[in-house]
Design an enzyme around this catalytic site. Structure first.
Site, PDB file in Angstrom:
ATOM      1  N   GLU A 198      74.138 -31.965 -26.237  1.00 40.33           N
ATOM      2  CA  GLU A 198      73.142 -30.990 -25.763  1.00 40.33           C
ATOM      3  C   GLU A 198      73.336 -29.614 -26.375  1.00 40.33           C
ATOM      4  O   GLU A 198      72.390 -28.851 -26.536  1.00 40.33           O
ATOM      5  CB  GLU A 198      73.194 -30.866 -24.230  1.00 40.33           C
ATOM      6  CG  GLU A 198      72.601 -32.049 -23.474  1.00 40.33           C
ATOM      7  CD  GLU A 198      73.625 -33.135 -23.177  1.00 40.33           C
ATOM      8  OE1 GLU A 198      74.703 -33.173 -23.825  1.00 40.33           O
ATOM      9  OE2 GLU A 198      73.342 -33.957 -22.294  1.00 40.33           O
ATOM     10  N   GLU A 203      75.508 -39.641 -19.585  1.00 41.24           N
ATOM     11  CA  GLU A 203      75.568 -39.282 -18.155  1.00 41.24           C
ATOM     12  C   GLU A 203      75.154 -40.465 -17.282  1.00 41.24           C
ATOM     13  O   GLU A 203      75.756 -40.739 -16.247  1.00 41.24           O
ATOM     14  CB  GLU A 203      74.677 -38.064 -17.896  1.00 41.24           C
ATOM     15  CG  GLU A 203      75.224 -36.806 -18.555  1.00 41.24           C
ATOM     16  CD  GLU A 203      74.264 -35.635 -18.493  1.00 41.24           C
ATOM     17  OE1 GLU A 203      73.089 -35.804 -18.863  1.00 41.24           O
ATOM     18  OE2 GLU A 203      74.685 -34.556 -18.067  1.00 41.24           O
ATOM     19  N   ALA A 214      68.142 -37.696 -22.483  1.00 36.67           N
ATOM     20  CA  ALA A 214      66.868 -37.367 -21.861  1.00 36.67           C
ATOM     21  C   ALA A 214      65.839 -37.229 -22.983  1.00 36.67           C
ATOM     22  O   ALA A 214      66.196 -37.039 -24.147  1.00 36.67           O
ATOM     23  CB  ALA A 214      66.998 -36.056 -21.089  1.00 36.67           C
ATOM     24  N   GLY A 230      71.923 -37.437 -21.748  1.00 42.35           N
ATOM     25  CA  GLY A 230      71.607 -38.112 -20.493  1.00 42.35           C
ATOM     26  C   GLY A 230      71.979 -39.588 -20.513  1.00 42.35           C
ATOM     27  O   GLY A 230      72.227 -40.184 -19.458  1.00 42.35           O
TER      28      GLY A 230
END
Ligand code: CAA
Length: 211
Positions: free
Chosen positions: A169, A149, A103, A146
């Site tokens: 993260e 993911e 992200a 992300g």
């Protein structure tokens, strides 16, 4: 659609994924062989009968960090492909350095818990996993946070030799917030998932395939 598969393959040469000349100005579905003009992704129809929608994440300067505008474009194209009877499958890829490094940290850094919770931050990403047509992730380079993911939301992951998967993260003081803790556990088992989430260490494509 509950299990994804990871195969180790030689990556597609970057040149084959680059934008061709004469890309149309309008958004949306591209004519055969051409890209639609999105800001953060390149879209092309490929394969026999142009039945495959190829989506290339295209923010190379930030290692394809998944900012919200990028994810909105991606979901728009996935949704269009899902509705289009001429499309049989979707391939999602990045470049040789990064599938996606996560992200967008710059977008996330000022958010407080209440903003994230009230705004259901990242919830719409799940549309990739809910797509009713097969979605294949073609991963090379970094698939982190992300990005990992997102790859795991796809039905099949094909990983190139340079692929690196990780959930770093924890180094930012947060957790894999887009389903990573659950999808990673299903994909590689609890022990390796815990190790990856708690250390932030990356694994290479060979290790990922074995796991
Ligand atoms: N968000 C925003 N920008 C990012 C980014 C990210 N996730 N990852 C890399 N970038 C940017 C860098 O800021 C840098 O931009 P500038 O040139 O403007 O400074 C550019 O991409 C190149 O990055 P590096 O110079 O760091 O490249 P490197 O080759 O030295 O290192 C890397 C590569 C190890 C992947 C390193 O960039 C890195 O650690 N990135 C962050 C990975 C990360 O923490 N991902 C998780 C994000 S949080 C998340 O995803 C939450 C969630 O669960 C959904």
């Amino acid at each position: 659609k509950h299990h994804n598969v990871l195969h180790l393959v030689t990556c597609v040469p970057a040149g084959r994924l680059s934008a061709g000349p004469g890309a149309p100005a309008g958004r949306g579905r591209a004519p055969p062989g051409q890209h639609a003009a999105y800001e953060h992704i390149l879209v092309e129809r490929r394969g026999e009968g142009e039945r495959v929608t190829l989506i290339q994440l295209n923010r190379p300067k930030s290692l394809n960090a998944l900012c919200s505008p990028l994810m909105s474009e991606l979901l728009e194209v996935v949704h269009q492909a899902e509705q289009d009877p001429a499309v049989g499958a979707i391939v999602l890829t990045g470049n040789e350095k990064a599938f996606a490094a996560g992200a967008d940290i710059k977008e996330m850094q000022d958010k407080r818990f209440a903003d994230v919770y009230r705004g259901s931050f990242l919830a719409f990403w799940g549309g990739v996993a809910q797509c009713t047509k097969p979605v294949v992730a073609a991963v090379n380079g970094y698939a982190l946070g992300g990005g990992c993911e997102l790859a795991m939301m796809c039905d099949v992951i094909y990983a190139g030799e340079k692929a690196r998967f990780g959930q770093p993260e924890i180094a930012l003081g947060t957790i894999p917030g887009a389903g990573g803790t659950q999808r990673l556990t299903r994909a590689v088992g609890k022990s390796k998932a815990m190790e990856m989430c708690l250390t932030g260490d990356m694994i290479d494509a060979q290790t990922a395939e074995r796991a």
